[in-house]
Design an enzyme around this catalytic site. Structure first.
Site, PDB file in Angstrom:
ATOM      1  N   TRP A  10     -57.330  18.522  49.043  1.00  0.00           N
ATOM      2  CA  TRP A  10     -57.969  18.401  50.572  1.00  0.00           C
ATOM      3  C   TRP A  10     -58.043  19.830  51.133  1.00  0.00           C
ATOM      4  O   TRP A  10     -58.809  19.687  52.084  1.00  0.00           O
ATOM      5  CB  TRP A  10     -56.786  17.502  51.447  1.00  0.00           C
ATOM      6  N   LYS A  11     -57.487  20.733  50.743  1.00  0.00           N
ATOM      7  CA  LYS A  11     -57.782  22.243  51.027  1.00  0.00           C
ATOM      8  C   LYS A  11     -57.265  22.058  52.811  1.00  0.00           C
ATOM      9  O   LYS A  11     -56.360  21.329  53.121  1.00  0.00           O
ATOM     10  CB  LYS A  11     -59.208  22.607  51.228  1.00  0.00           C
ATOM     11  N   HIS A  97     -54.929  29.153  43.072  1.00  0.00           N
ATOM     12  CA  HIS A  97     -56.423  28.766  43.473  1.00  0.00           C
ATOM     13  C   HIS A  97     -57.297  30.074  43.805  1.00  0.00           C
ATOM     14  O   HIS A  97     -56.615  30.769  44.601  1.00  0.00           O
ATOM     15  CB  HIS A  97     -56.139  27.797  44.733  1.00  0.00           C
ATOM     16  N   GLU A 173     -61.421  26.485  36.708  1.00  0.00           N
ATOM     17  CA  GLU A 173     -62.439  26.371  37.863  1.00  0.00           C
ATOM     18  C   GLU A 173     -63.179  27.452  38.039  1.00  0.00           C
ATOM     19  O   GLU A 173     -62.790  28.562  38.870  1.00  0.00           O
ATOM     20  CB  GLU A 173     -61.540  26.246  39.163  1.00  0.00           C
ATOM     21  N   SER A 216     -67.018  21.465  42.112  1.00  0.00           N
ATOM     22  CA  SER A 216     -68.087  20.611  42.502  1.00  0.00           C
ATOM     23  C   SER A 216     -67.852  19.179  41.635  1.00  0.00           C
ATOM     24  O   SER A 216     -68.932  18.710  41.295  1.00  0.00           O
ATOM     25  CB  SER A 216     -69.536  21.152  42.330  1.00  0.00           C
ATOM     26  N   GLY A 237     -62.336  18.820  44.983  1.00  0.00           N
ATOM     27  CA  GLY A 237     -62.116  19.256  46.512  1.00  0.00           C
ATOM     28  C   GLY A 237     -63.067  18.575  47.336  1.00  0.00           C
ATOM     29  O   GLY A 237     -62.650  17.363  47.716  1.00  0.00           O
TER      30      GLY A 237
HETATM   31  P1  PGA Z   1     -64.617  21.461  45.100  1.00  0.00           P
HETATM   32  O1  PGA Z   1     -63.449  22.134  44.900  1.00  0.00           O
HETATM   33  O2  PGA Z   1     -64.742  20.120  44.254  1.00  0.00           O
HETATM   34  O3  PGA Z   1     -64.967  21.224  46.583  1.00  0.00           O
HETATM   35  O4  PGA Z   1     -65.501  22.461  44.291  1.00  0.00           O
HETATM   36  C1  PGA Z   1     -62.664  22.234  43.995  1.00  0.00           C
HETATM   37  C2  PGA Z   1     -61.484  22.935  44.038  1.00  0.00           C
HETATM   38  O5  PGA Z   1     -61.435  24.096  44.750  1.00  0.00           O
HETATM   39  O6  PGA Z   1     -60.421  22.741  43.582  1.00  0.00           O
END
Ligand code: PGA
Length: 255
Positions: A10-11, A97, A173, A216, A237
């Site tokens: 969820w950041k 991350h 990532e 993404s 994300g």
């Molecule tokens: P995102 O983020 O799916 O919004 O690209 C993935 C992540 O940072 O873990």
């Protein structure tokens, strides 16, 4: 097919406890006893208490944290210990991350200390690695070298913790794919994921390593990644905050 791991990161969202509760409940309603996927939610720290009571310890939805500090206790303003996370029923911890590497200046040395402390405590590490665009532009060999170095630095000393090595998961990532709406192609991601697995096996980190793809991922492309048996799951994300996306992702793998 092995069970796929889908981690929702969820950041720094949502902005209110009410929204966080609604998101948690929504995820729980959609998740059934499922032999195809395991869902992990990584909310911001401030929602972990709520998350552990809504989700419950033996729930089908597992809890993850977005970061941690390496010391067990002490005067470390703003930091969270592994034990605190454990007490909330957290099972997974994201480490390294690219946003923490970039905005919090996390170095490989700091990341390595975090990996060791989480593994020692018996929680699962999800170590994020990945190259930026300048490296990717130099081609596949450059990407492989970059990732190899990251793994060597971030996993230093892990082999001395033999009993805990199965708790190690890697998330590949590519930085240029994160939050841009432009994911890697499943074919290119697969190549790097196979390379990561080769290193992990050859170096003795794991017999059957787990490597996820992130960057993404959404309801439209997730199946293209997860149809490959070597891609063990996805780190999602922005799509993990949208009700429609969550529903489509979970329902795709429901049975
Ligand atoms: P995102 O983020 O799916 O919004 O690209 C993935 C992540 O940072 O873990």
């Amino acid at each position: 097919m092995n069970k796929k791991l889908i981690i929702f990161n969820w950041k720094m969202a949502p902005q209110s406890l009410g929204e966080a509760k609604r998101l948690l409940t929504y995820n729980l309603q959609l998740t059934t006893n499922n032999k195809n996927i395991e869902i992990v939610i990584c909310p911001p720290f401030v929602y972990l208490l709520e998350a552990s009571s809504v989700v419950g310890r033996r729930s089908l939805v597992k809890l993850g944290a977005q970061n941690v500090f390496w010391e067990e206790k002490g005067p470390y303003t703003g930091e969270i210990s592994v034990k605190m996370l454990k007490n909330f029923g957290v099972e997974y911890v994201l480490i390294g991350h690219s946003e923490c590497r970039k905005y919090l200046n996390e170095t490989d040395e700091m990341i390595n200390k975090k990996v060791l402390s989480v593994l020692k405590a018996g929680l699962k590490v999800v170590l994020c690695v990945g190259e930026d665009l300048s490296v990717r532009r130099r081609g596949k060999k450059a990407v492989e070298n970059y990732i190899k170095k990251q793994l060597e630095k971030d996993l230093k000393g892990v082999l001395n913790l033999k009993s805990k090595i199965l708790n190690l998961i890697i998330a590949y990532e590519p930085i240029w794919a994160i939050n841009t709406g432009h994911s890697d192609t499943p074919r290119d991601a697969l190549e790097i994921i196979k390379f990561i697995k080769k290193i992990l096996v050859a170096s003795g980190y794991a017999l059957t390593p787990k490597v996820l793809y992130g960057g993404s991922v959404d309801s439209k492309n997730i199946a293209k990644f997860l149809e490959h048996s070597e891609i063990d799951g996805a780190l999602v994300g922005h799509a993990s905050l949208k009700a429609g996306e969550i529903k489509k992702i979970i329902q795709k793998y429901r049975y």
